[in-house]
Enzyme design. Sequence first.
Site, PDB file in Angstrom:
ATOM      1  N   LEU A  30      86.687 -51.261 -21.166  1.00 28.78           N
ATOM      2  CA  LEU A  30      86.645 -50.507 -22.419  1.00 28.78           C
ATOM      3  C   LEU A  30      85.793 -51.198 -23.482  1.00 28.78           C
ATOM      4  CD1 LEU A  30      90.390 -49.385 -22.599  1.00 28.78           C
ATOM      5  CD2 LEU A  30      88.449 -48.245 -21.506  1.00 28.78           C
ATOM      6  N   HIS A  34      85.189 -46.219 -26.373  1.00 29.04           N
ATOM      7  CA  HIS A  34      86.549 -45.812 -25.996  1.00 29.04           C
ATOM      8  C   HIS A  34      87.497 -46.014 -27.174  1.00 29.04           C
ATOM      9  CE1 HIS A  34      84.769 -47.267 -22.056  1.00 29.04           C
ATOM     10  NE2 HIS A  34      85.149 -46.063 -21.705  1.00 29.04           N
ATOM     11  N   SER A 181      78.165 -48.480 -23.184  1.00 27.80           N
ATOM     12  CA  SER A 181      78.525 -47.985 -21.855  1.00 27.80           C
ATOM     13  C   SER A 181      79.053 -49.155 -21.045  1.00 27.80           C
ATOM     14  CB  SER A 181      77.302 -47.390 -21.155  1.00 27.80           C
ATOM     15  OG  SER A 181      77.562 -47.223 -19.778  1.00 27.80           O
TER      16      SER A 181
HETATM   17  P1  AMP Z   1      84.229 -43.849 -18.979  1.00 24.46           P
HETATM   18  O1  AMP Z   1      85.230 -44.942 -19.045  1.00 24.46           O
HETATM   19  O2  AMP Z   1      82.809 -44.319 -18.963  1.00 24.46           O
HETATM   20  O3  AMP Z   1      84.535 -42.817 -17.928  1.00 24.46           O
HETATM   21  O4  AMP Z   1      84.335 -43.077 -20.363  1.00 24.46           O
HETATM   22  C1  AMP Z   1      85.574 -42.601 -20.822  1.00 24.46           C
HETATM   23  C2  AMP Z   1      85.333 -41.748 -22.023  1.00 24.46           C
HETATM   24  O5  AMP Z   1      84.691 -42.507 -23.044  1.00 24.46           O
HETATM   25  C3  AMP Z   1      84.398 -40.558 -21.729  1.00 24.46           C
HETATM   26  O6  AMP Z   1      84.893 -39.422 -22.425  1.00 24.46           O
HETATM   27  C4  AMP Z   1      83.088 -41.021 -22.285  1.00 24.46           C
HETATM   28  O7  AMP Z   1      82.243 -39.962 -22.678  1.00 24.46           O
HETATM   29  C5  AMP Z   1      83.544 -41.817 -23.492  1.00 24.46           C
HETATM   30  N1  AMP Z   1      82.511 -42.762 -23.909  1.00 24.46           N
HETATM   31  C6  AMP Z   1      81.816 -43.622 -23.131  1.00 24.46           C
HETATM   32  N2  AMP Z   1      80.905 -44.291 -23.864  1.00 24.46           N
HETATM   33  C7  AMP Z   1      81.019 -43.838 -25.134  1.00 24.46           C
HETATM   34  C8  AMP Z   1      80.347 -44.143 -26.363  1.00 24.46           C
HETATM   35  N3  AMP Z   1      79.363 -45.047 -26.431  1.00 24.46           N
HETATM   36  N4  AMP Z   1      80.739 -43.473 -27.475  1.00 24.46           N
HETATM   37  C9  AMP Z   1      81.727 -42.546 -27.423  1.00 24.46           C
HETATM   38  N5  AMP Z   1      82.392 -42.225 -26.297  1.00 24.46           N
HETATM   39  C10 AMP Z   1      82.042 -42.859 -25.167  1.00 24.46           C
END
Ligand code: AMP
Length: 276
Positions: A30, A34, A181
């Site tokens: 995270l 997140h 990311s």
């Molecule tokens: P993930 O853990 O990559 O599957 O992401 C979980 C959630 O966090 C998803 O809804 C992503 O779109 C969101 N998310 C990932 N990176 C970002 C970011 N830089 N800003 C906002 N939300 C994000």
Amino acid sequence: MEVVRSRDQLRSALGALPRPLGLVPTMGWLHAGHGALIARARIECRAVAVSIFVNPRQFDDPADLERYPRGEARDLSLCAEAGADLVWVPAVEDVYPPGFDTAVTVERLTLPLEGAARPGHFAGVTTVVAILFGVVRPDRAYFGEKDGQQLRVIDRMARDLHLTEVIGCPTVREPDGLALSSRNVHLDAEDRAAAPVIRRALLAGRDAWADGERAAEAIRDRVGDVLATEPRAVVEYISCADDTTLDELERIEGPALLSLAVRFGTTRLVDNIRIG
Ligand code: AMP
């Protein structure tokens, strides 16, 4: 903050939470992006649940799944700091018990872009998110705009199946514009230094629109020209699509989503910006 693993533990923990309940689904490792989703849910809901699950079904490449970063202790402290009440960290068998035999698919919206580049990816995403919605039964679920197509696909599924309200949240970025990311950890120093070209390219596309350009191909070319200034960036696609249907546009006459996927070495990054 309570941390639970089995479905039984989850069920009893959920029973003790007030409503409305917000859910933030994640794959862990995270970061502040997140954190922003959790903080937004904290403001809008009386209870906040986070799921941390690296979903094998949404990885089209086994090597990508294998090297996906994992770190439960740091993830749990970020959840606590951001204000989560409950974190569900299931094992694969808790999500897909023996005999599991269902797939949830969204049709047209999953055909282009990430769906075309990563066969099976969205079926994995919608199936796991449908399970999360079914088990947790949130009143609202929070997703990032960074994964623009994913947000639209999940919103479509949630509307079509009457599952929950989906809330999209703005992308959180590094000071140089790179979208946060979990995959950024794989960028070596030179790729990390080069990667902000993504944001510059998208902003150049938006500037072209603001200057009056309405031909989508010209906007895509503008984005491509900026990306081409960075030899380390290998472009997978550049799209200028209808913001709702994701159909590729010829002319921009309403809201559009300018999005791209670019590789730096073995790391694949996606980002987008809305125009129009
Ligand atoms: P993930 O853990 O990559 O599957 O992401 C979980 C959630 O966090 C998803 O809804 C992503 O779109 C969101 N998310 C990932 N990176 C970002 C970011 N830089 N800003 C906002 N939300 C994000």
